[in-house]
Design a protein around this motif. Structure first.
Motif, PDB file in Angstrom:
ATOM      1  N   ILE A 212       0.400  -1.251   0.328  1.00 26.06           N
ATOM      2  CA  ILE A 212       0.127  -0.013  -0.117  1.00 26.06           C
ATOM      3  C   ILE A 212       1.154   1.479   0.198  1.00 26.06           C
ATOM      4  O   ILE A 212       0.087   2.561  -1.460  1.00 26.06           O
ATOM      5  N   LEU A 213       2.212   1.502   0.739  1.00 29.62           N
ATOM      6  CA  LEU A 213       2.779   2.547   0.768  1.00 29.62           C
ATOM      7  C   LEU A 213       3.561   2.095  -0.266  1.00 29.62           C
ATOM      8  O   LEU A 213       4.863   3.758  -0.500  1.00 29.62           O
ATOM      9  N   GLN A 214       4.383   1.989  -1.265  1.00 32.49           N
ATOM     10  CA  GLN A 214       4.245   1.439  -2.740  1.00 32.49           C
ATOM     11  C   GLN A 214       3.079   3.052  -3.700  1.00 32.49           C
ATOM     12  O   GLN A 214       4.181   3.332  -4.990  1.00 32.49           O
ATOM     13  N   LYS A 215       2.216   3.436  -2.736  1.00 35.28           N
ATOM     14  CA  LYS A 215       1.849   4.941  -4.227  1.00 35.28           C
ATOM     15  C   LYS A 215       3.060   6.110  -4.308  1.00 35.28           C
ATOM     16  O   LYS A 215       3.539   6.505  -4.025  1.00 35.28           O
ATOM     17  N   PRO A 216       2.286   6.534  -5.652  1.00 39.85           N
ATOM     18  CA  PRO A 216       3.642   7.062  -6.065  1.00 39.85           C
ATOM     19  C   PRO A 216       3.113   8.626  -5.869  1.00 39.85           C
ATOM     20  O   PRO A 216       2.137   8.853  -5.292  1.00 39.85           O
ATOM     21  N   TYR A 217       4.580   9.555  -5.726  1.00 32.96           N
ATOM     22  CA  TYR A 217       4.292  10.581  -5.103  1.00 32.96           C
ATOM     23  C   TYR A 217       3.406  11.425  -6.203  1.00 32.96           C
ATOM     24  O   TYR A 217       3.441  11.769  -7.009  1.00 32.96           O
ATOM     25  N   GLY A 218       3.262  12.176  -5.247  1.00 33.41           N
ATOM     26  CA  GLY A 218       1.671  13.071  -6.354  1.00 33.41           C
ATOM     27  C   GLY A 218       0.383  12.629  -6.120  1.00 33.41           C
ATOM     28  O   GLY A 218      -0.736  13.304  -6.880  1.00 33.41           O
ATOM     29  N   THR A 219      -0.038  11.817  -5.773  1.00 36.19           N
ATOM     30  CA  THR A 219      -1.173  10.546  -6.151  1.00 36.19           C
ATOM     31  C   THR A 219      -1.547  10.086  -4.499  1.00 36.19           C
ATOM     32  O   THR A 219      -0.431  10.615  -3.802  1.00 36.19           O
ATOM     33  N   SER A 220      -3.088  10.406  -4.749  1.00 35.54           N
ATOM     34  CA  SER A 220      -3.105  10.222  -2.623  1.00 35.54           C
ATOM     35  C   SER A 220      -4.002   9.301  -2.341  1.00 35.54           C
ATOM     36  O   SER A 220      -5.249   8.475  -3.793  1.00 35.54           O
TER      37      SER A 220
END
Length: 403
Positions: A281-289
């Motif tokens: 779950i923590l691999q979400k790209p920077y700039g997204t939410s």
């Protein structure tokens, strides 16, 4: 906060006077459940849209302008881009014309003269609703053809291999001019179909999402995209965009994995399985939410990976069986306070999903029925998120008890 306009405010015209109340609760993101025109009796709760430019008369008219009515910091989301809609906006009565034999309109959908290609699809495509809508094709007598209907027999899947379909659906971006901040893309995992596959999460679906994102940036740059991709943890990450297109698909995505894991944690009293999922779950790209939520109008799927359960020392099949029994009122877990129900149960595989309100699954419904004040307090304390709004349910329960 996700809500039905008619249940909350009566109609769109009455919504502005209610926004202050939501703001006081700390709500800053408002998702309006479907408000568009849909066929009577065949609406899939409003998600089978007939006309994206027409608001259902129950909710008023499209004259409501969110940009001028919003209060404080509340952002407004609308479920506009329904990928399995009954009728396209600019081809109103499209299925009606297709049934009459118009080849132009038939090409907006997956239609076939015989079962040869449908059988090819069915060989690898799962049933989405095995109880209520088994199979992926429906015979239409008027048209004399088989039509792809993955979700319901009245929902004809749009054929995005026809580029005209994509062009016509882009018209929905006009809602950005009415103040809609977030466009919810419904079921993007199903947007592209291909024989020999499950017709879910295909690379072409992500290509279309990138195209949609580019069009939004040109036409309505102030509007964000929210993906409703209820898929496995590894798959859902892809809907933010990958590789050279990272963070170029959906700006937000529902964190369905975390939602289901909250209910796992509540039933077991343990956090092991939830913690085993966090590295993905923590691999979400920077700039997204993420949009992290507790309950919505949909069911709860236990779709997190088996290894997450196995690493906690549990058998995946038996563990999911326990959870289904714990939260379903007809289950065998006598110690459970929940009064939910199973949804889309598949007797062949044993798969099933869980439905029920936050209050019912936390035990508040059962506690009120039994007039048990201690259980009422316990159910309120179980709320997995900020308990502020859930306390309202507790006050109702106390009124019931006093009566």
């Amino acid at each position: 906060m996700s809500l039905y306009v008619d249940r909350f405010a009566g109609d769109l015209k009455s919504m502005p006077e209610k926004l202050g109340y939501l703001d006081n609760l700390g709500v800053n993101f408002l998702h309006l459940m479907p408000i568009f025109e849909s066929p009577a009796g065949e609406s899939d709760g409003g998600y089978a849209v007939s006309d994206f430019r027409k608001v259902d008369e129950r909710f008023g008219t499209r004259g409501f302008d969110f940009s001028s009515e919003k209060k404080c910091t509340i952002k407004v989301c609308s479920s506009c881009w329904t990928l399995c809609s009954t009728i396209l906006r600019t081809i109103t009565n499209g299925p009606k014309k297709a049934k009459a034999g118009d080849k132009y309109y038939q090409d907006f959908f997956y239609t076939y003269d015989n079962r040869w290609i449908p059988n090819e699809f069915n060989a690898t495509m799962p049933d989405i609703f095995p109880e209520s809508a088994p199979g992926n094709f429906t015979w239409n007598e008027e048209m004399g053809k088989w039509v792809m209907t993955v979700f319901h027999s009245y929902q004809w899947d749009l054929n995005y291999t026809n580029p005209i379909v994509f062009r016509e659906m882009l018209d929905i971006l006009f809602y950005g001019n009415l103040g809609v901040d977030v466009l919810r893309i419904d079921a993007p995992a199903f947007i592209w179909k291909k024989t020999g596959t499950a017709s879910q999460n295909l690379p072409e679906a992500h290509t279309l999402l990138r195209l949609i994102k580019q069009c939004v940036q040109v036409a309505t740059p102030g509007m964000a995209l929210l993906g409703e991709a209820i898929v496995a943890p590894k798959e859902i990450m892809n809907y933010f965009g990958t590789g050279e297109f990272i963070a170029q698909e959906c700006d937000f995505a529902y964190n369905a994995t975390q939602m289901a894991l909250q209910w796992d944690m509540l039933a077991t009293g343990e956090t092991k399985i939830m913690l085993n999922a966090q590295h993905e779950i923590l691999q979400k790209p920077y700039g997204t939410s993420w949009i992290t939520y507790t309950r919505c109008h949909d069911d709860i799927g236990l779709g997190y990976d088996d290894y997450m359960i196995a690493q906690a020392g549990k058998d995946p099949y038996q563990h999911r069986k326990f959870l289904k029994e714990y939260y379903s009122y007809s289950g065998e877990q006598w110690m459970s306070p929940a009064r939910g129900a199973l949804f889309s149960s598949n007797p062949k595989t044993g798969d099933a999903r869980i439905s029920g309100t936050l209050a019912s699954l936390c035990g508040l419904e059962k506690a009120v029925i039994e007039r048990n004040e201690n259980s009422i307090d316990q159910s309120i304390q179980k709320n997995p998120v900020d308990a502020g709004t859930f306390h309202f349910s507790g006050r109702i329960a106390n009124v019931v008890l006093r009566r």
